[in-house]
Design a protein around this motif. Structure first.
Motif, mmCIF file in Angstrom:
data_model
loop_
_atom_site.group_PDB
_atom_site.id
_atom_site.type_symbol
_atom_site.label_atom_id
_atom_site.label_comp_id
_atom_site.label_asym_id
_atom_site.label_seq_id
_atom_site.Cartn_x
_atom_site.Cartn_y
_atom_site.Cartn_z
ATOM 1 N N ASP A 176 96.377 68.857 16.444
ATOM 2 C CA ASP A 176 96.446 69.019 14.990
ATOM 3 C C ASP A 176 96.556 70.492 14.609
ATOM 4 O OD1 ASP A 176 96.329 66.337 14.476
ATOM 5 O OD2 ASP A 176 94.169 66.290 14.157
ATOM 6 N N ARG A 177 95.761 71.323 15.280
ATOM 7 C CA ARG A 177 95.767 72.752 14.970
ATOM 8 C C ARG A 177 97.079 73.408 15.402
ATOM 9 N NH1 ARG A 177 92.533 75.398 11.688
ATOM 10 N NH2 ARG A 177 92.240 77.167 13.077
ATOM 11 N N LEU A 178 97.657 72.954 16.496
ATOM 12 C CA LEU A 178 98.948 73.481 16.921
ATOM 13 C C LEU A 178 100.031 73.166 15.896
ATOM 14 C CD1 LEU A 178 98.929 72.692 20.754
ATOM 15 C CD2 LEU A 178 98.750 74.943 19.667
ATOM 16 N N THR A 236 96.249 80.980 29.901
ATOM 17 C CA THR A 236 97.445 81.164 29.072
ATOM 18 C C THR A 236 98.395 79.992 29.234
ATOM 19 O OG1 THR A 236 98.549 82.400 30.840
ATOM 20 C CG2 THR A 236 97.303 83.683 29.210
ATOM 21 N N SER A 237 99.205 79.777 28.210
ATOM 22 C CA SER A 237 100.172 78.685 28.214
ATOM 23 C C SER A 237 101.581 79.245 28.113
ATOM 24 C CB SER A 237 99.909 77.750 27.023
ATOM 25 O OG SER A 237 100.948 76.790 26.895
ATOM 26 N N SER A 238 102.531 78.590 28.768
ATOM 27 C CA SER A 238 103.930 79.005 28.709
ATOM 28 C C SER A 238 104.666 78.334 27.549
ATOM 29 C CB SER A 238 104.638 78.658 30.029
ATOM 30 O OG SER A 238 104.609 77.243 30.245
ATOM 31 N N LEU A 239 103.981 77.463 26.827
ATOM 32 C CA LEU A 239 104.601 76.740 25.708
ATOM 33 C C LEU A 239 104.684 77.623 24.469
ATOM 34 C CD1 LEU A 239 102.791 73.286 26.076
ATOM 35 C CD2 LEU A 239 105.075 73.906 26.879
ATOM 36 N N ASP A 240 105.555 77.219 23.554
ATOM 37 C CA ASP A 240 105.695 77.925 22.280
ATOM 38 C C ASP A 240 104.582 77.468 21.342
ATOM 39 O OD1 ASP A 240 106.384 79.015 19.863
ATOM 40 O OD2 ASP A 240 108.309 77.976 19.667
ATOM 41 N N LEU A 241 103.590 78.324 21.155
ATOM 42 C CA LEU A 241 102.431 77.977 20.330
ATOM 43 C C LEU A 241 102.559 78.495 18.897
ATOM 44 C CD1 LEU A 241 99.542 78.716 22.869
ATOM 45 C CD2 LEU A 241 100.883 76.621 22.584
#
Length: 389
Positions: free
Chosen positions: A349-351, A295-300
């Protein structure tokens, strides 16, 4: 005839008999893409079990090609055999440019005896490398259906180049000349040939007619789960070919600014953990064991449950060597690549689209991709993953 004249005649005939086979041509265009031929020659020299001559023989008509075919019996398959062996050698060396050149070489037009005459396809032998097996040579642009055929060849080439971590826009440079006039008794068409031009006269004389546009390459590579990021426009690709080198794999900075066409929706994925160990001749000699974050803590953005990380290991897509691939292939549907930049830039790119992640996240991803591209193996994957965790 005097004795001296007879001696001169004998010397002349002897010289003609021993002249280099490459000087005998059917339609003079075999050196038009010289930079790719030269790169293939270097790769082939590393291991040439069939004792094939210069790769240029594979682009000649069969009569002339026989003089440099070595142990290859089916001359219609000589071009494929050369490309296949060169690709194998380049792959063993982890040489993406060498593999790219072999792919392009496989698609170059072969000489034929007259304008509008298509060359015979290889059917008796299947290439050992699936990337080579997926390709065939361009056909005389004046032959029946050549425009559609050559376009499909170029698009398939772009997909195969992307699959090995190369720049798919290089496929534009595989194109041939403008159609010649049917009935031209010289057989030359609108070609050029200069073996002293290290780049290739089709480029330096601006004679190449692109089969495809950059947008078409983007769409084709995107539909195959790849990324054509960092690829220049068709005209730029042709202009850039004036240098002697082949187009290199895209850089992270350039790739992140591309308008990648992508389809599909984000899906929820926790991302499977994966440990990768072992040596990788292509990208790393001392791969370490590491666990991929989930998991990532960034705003995805709309892909908030996705796992924007990269795995490194062996066996991806049937590869024997270690490579990189997205940990979450449901959201980031991209095949494996030897170059981490190809996968990292696709994730960025997808982000951007369709995920619509925050600008902070996009900037972080771009920086991470750039930093990872300067590293190799597991260290590259760890650097990217740490930045996005």
């Amino acid at each position: 005839m005097s004795t001296s004249m007879k001696s001169l005649m004998i010397l002349f005939l002897a010289a003609m008999a021993t002249a280099r086979p490459l000087s005998r041509r059917e339609v003079p265009q075999e050196h038009s893409h010289q930079k790719f031929i030269a790169t293939v020659a270097a790769s082939l020299a590393a291991n040439n079990p069939d004792n094939i001559g210069d790769p240029v023989f594979g682009l000649l008509g069969n009569k002339a090609a026989a003089q440099g075919a070595g142990s290859i019996k089916d001359l219609d398959c000589l071009q494929q055999a050369i490309a296949d062996q060169a690709f194998t050698n380049a792959k063993a060396a982890g040489d993406v440019n060498g593999m790219t050149a072999a792919l392009v070489y496989r698609t170059l037009e072969r000489n034929t005896g007259s304008v509008g005459l298509a060359s015979v396809k290889c059917t008796s032998v299947k290439a050992k490398n699936p990337e080579i097996a997926a390709l065939q040579q361009h056909q005389d642009p004046a032959s029946s259906g050549a425009a559609a055929t050559n376009k499909q060849i170029a698009l398939e080439l772009a997909k195969q180049i992307a699959s090995i971590g190369g720049d798919p826009s290089t496929a534009i440079q595989s194109g041939t000349f403008a159609p010649g006039q049917i009935g031209d008794t010289t057989g030359k068409g609108k070609t050029c040939d200069d073996q002293n031009d290290p780049t290739g006269c089709i480029f330096t004389q601006n004679l190449l007619v692109p089969d495809v546009t950059q947008d078409e390459i983007n769409a084709a590579v995107g539909s195959a789960g790849g990324s054509a990021a960092a690829a220049p426009s068709a005209s730029a690709a042709v202009a850039a070919s004036s240098s002697a080198g082949i187009a290199a794999a895209p850089t992270a900075t350039a790739a992140s600014s591309s308008n990648q066409a992508s389809t599909g929706t984000c899906s929820s994925s926790t991302g499977a953990s994966d440990s990768a160990t072992g040596a990788n001749a292509a990208t790393n000699n001392n791969a370490s064991t590491s666990t991929t974050p989930s998991t990532s803590s960034l705003d995805l953005g709309s892909c908030k449950n996705a796992s924007p990380f990269i795995k490194f290991g062996a066996g991806f897509d049937g590869r024997k060597e270690n490579s990189f691939e997205p940990a979450d292939k449901a959201t980031f549907n991209h095949g494996s690549a030897l170059n981490i930049g190809v996968v990292a830039n696709f994730i960025c790119d997808r982000l951007n689209d369709p995920c619509k992640a925050s600008q902070t996240t996009l900037d972080t991803c771009k920086s991470a991709a750039s930093a990872a591209s300067k590293l190799s193996g597991q260290a590259a994957a760890d650097a990217f993953n740490k930045a996005l965790s």
